[in-house]
Design an enzyme around this catalytic site. Structure first.
Site, short mmCIF file in Angstrom:
data_model
loop_
_atom_site.label_atom_id
_atom_site.label_comp_id
_atom_site.label_asym_id
_atom_site.label_seq_id
_atom_site.Cartn_x
_atom_site.Cartn_y
_atom_site.Cartn_z
N SER A 1 64.21 113.63 59.77
CA SER A 1 64.54 112.83 58.33
C SER A 1 65.91 113.70 57.51
O SER A 1 66.82 113.83 58.11
CB SER A 1 63.30 112.99 57.31
OG SER A 1 63.39 112.32 56.26
N ASP B 1 69.11 108.57 53.86
CA ASP B 1 68.92 109.73 54.83
C ASP B 1 69.13 109.27 56.30
O ASP B 1 69.21 107.89 56.52
CB ASP B 1 67.77 110.34 54.32
CG ASP B 1 66.65 109.54 54.84
OD1 ASP B 1 66.56 108.17 54.98
OD2 ASP B 1 65.22 109.87 54.95
N ASP C 1 66.94 108.69 58.72
CA ASP C 1 66.24 107.66 59.48
C ASP C 1 65.95 106.46 58.56
O ASP C 1 65.10 105.70 58.84
CB ASP C 1 65.05 108.25 59.85
CG ASP C 1 64.13 108.80 58.88
OD1 ASP C 1 64.48 109.33 57.64
OD2 ASP C 1 62.87 108.82 58.71
N ASP D 1 64.67 105.83 55.55
CA ASP D 1 63.50 105.63 54.67
C ASP D 1 63.39 106.12 53.37
O ASP D 1 62.79 106.00 52.39
CB ASP D 1 62.40 106.33 55.32
CG ASP D 1 62.18 107.60 55.45
OD1 ASP D 1 63.07 108.29 54.95
OD2 ASP D 1 61.07 108.27 56.08
#
Length: 467
Positions: free
Chosen positions: A106, A252, A254, A256
């Site tokens: 993340s 970010d 990933d 989310d």
């Protein structure tokens, strides 16, 4: 170097000694524990696991280890390779898979990576399941691997699932593709050279947006700290007004978490991503709203404006999702820019957040900065303090709770104290040996003063313990 084994997944730094970092041995061990749990809970079928990763340099290596470990347990793998966290979650749902693993750390720096584990609903595993998997990992001698006749297979799908994910978003009744196209927007995208550079431009181009790509190479070389915070976003804040763009979008690694930049270069505010999207959703549908305890009061104010309840859950996506289901919420998320829209799926999803926000913006016929001004003005300070294993955190929180008992502190997750015009939330990090201190007030200065006040109080209680 660090290895963090938590109920939400396995996160660590690459390299070093096994058991202390995310090494190949640790990757295989915890993947096999997850796979063993899956086989135990789905004894009547050959499980299918969806696998995806962000662009981190270590991602391909970790992905290969994970895939081979699952296949060795007689589990089939649907390998999406480069993908986003919400896309993998959607693929689990659409493929009716028994689970999923996303290889991403993340917002952590590039030398970190992690295994994020999903259940058959495409949601992060619960605390109960997480504990079961950690227990299984400690009994690795009990792992039972398949013979050659029963090995799992692997199917590769490259990029196709991001398009399917976008198809599902564009079919949502609250996403108005025509209105967004009519607005003729120009948007700068900073995807920190991760998979948002694949997904966000594709979504925007299908919505008729002129896209200016900034750090959208899929090389995993993060050009700045990948956590989308104010101190890391000076470049896009300058580029948006310089290019006379309508706004900027930051995600970010990933995809989310979602942050917007106004046309004048000012940040919309990560806390206000959910506020604005909730305002739009509630203008079309009535229902409750759920966020985490560390989220802005502005969300509560918006819910009050639409005469619906606003609930706060313990920090963490799995906790917010659980509360959303219990209250039949129509929108939810976290104050870090995470949008959860249950009409699509129960997971933080920057792509659906973008589509809903742009529809809201198009309908408003306002600039992004003008839209921001219509929301209650709160200011938040986010700080942290390190602690050692010798510190009794429960005693620190109990002492603070007693000191501020007239304000009826909430101990659901750490300690939150709601004052008349401001609040402070203290909580232990799930991934680091730190106490996070969040404070919100009606001025920047007051939020900073309030956070510093509680940092000092924590230091004093820790010193008292050590005396």
């Amino acid at each position: 170097m660090t290895l963090i084994k938590s109920i939400s997944g396995i996160r660590g730094t690459i390299g070093g000694k096994a058991g202390e970092n995310l090494t190949p041995l640790d990757t295989v061990k915890f993947t096999c524990a997850y796979g063993s749990w899956l086989k135990k809970n789905f004894p009547d079928c050959k499980p299918l696991v969806v696998l995806g990763r962000d662009t981190r340099v270590s991602g391909k290596m970790i992905k290969n280890l994970v895939s081979a470990s699952l296949q060795a347990l007689a589990i089939d793998v649907l390998n999406l390779d480069l993908s986003t966290t919400p896309t993998v979650e959607m693929a689990v749902i659409l493929e009716k898979a028994q689970g999923g693993i996303i290889i991403t750390a993340s917002h952590n720096p590039a030398h970190w990576n992690a295994l994020k584990m999903l259940n058959s609903d495409g949601e992060f595993i619960s605390e109960k399941v997480g504990k079961e998997i950690l227990d299984i990992a400690e009994q690795e001698e009990s792992f039972s691997f398949a013979t050659i006749e029963a090995l799992g297979g692997q199917t590769f799908i490259k990029n196709g699932y991001i398009a399917r994910h976008i198809d599902e978003i564009l079919q949502l009744s609250l996403v108005d593709e025509a209105a967004i196209k009519k607005a003729r927007l120009k948007i700068v995208v900073d995807a920190v050279n991760s998979t948002g550079g694949l997904a966000v431009p594709e979504l925007l181009e299908r919505l008729g947006v002129e896209v200016v790509k900034m750090y959208c190479e899929l090389n995993g070389l993060f050009p700045h700290n990948p956590e989308p915070l104010r101190e890391h976003l000076s470049e896009i804040c300058q580029k948006v007004p310089d290019l006379k763009a309508d706004m900027g979008i930051v995600v970010d690694p990933d995809v989310d978490r979602l942050v917007f930049v106004c046309e004048n270069g000012e940040l919309f505010g990560e806390e206000y991503t959910l506020v604005a999207v909730a305002d739009y959703v509630l203008s079309k549908r009535s229902g409750s709203v759920v966020s985490s305890l560390s989220s802005s009061r502005a969300l509560r104010d918006i819910a009050s404006r639409w005469n619906v309840p606003c609930y706060y859950a313990a920090v963490g996506e799995v906790n917010v999702v659980k509360f959303m289901k219990e209250t039949d919420a129509v929108i939810g998320g976290e104050g870090n820019g995470g949008i959860i829209y249950p009409d699509l799926h129960y997971g933080r999803d920057a792509l659906v957040g973008i589509a809903l926000f742009l529809t809201h913006l198009a309908y408003s016929r306002k600039s992004v900065s003008a839209l921001r001004k219509q929301y209650p003005p709160y200011f938040m300070a986010k700080k942290k303090i390190k602690y050692t294993s010798q510190v009794d955190l429960s005693a620190v929180f109990e002492a603070l709770s007693e000191k501020y008992q007239r304000w009826k502190p909430d101990a659901t997750d750490g300690l939150k104290i709601d004052f008349t015009d401001e609040w402070v939330h203290l909580r232990k990090s799930n991934t680091e040996s730190i106490i996070r201190v969040y404070a919100e007030a009606i001025s920047d200065k007051r939020a900073d003063v309030l956070s510093e006040q509680f940092l000092e109080e924590i230091r004093n209680f820790i010193l008292h313990q050590q005396c």
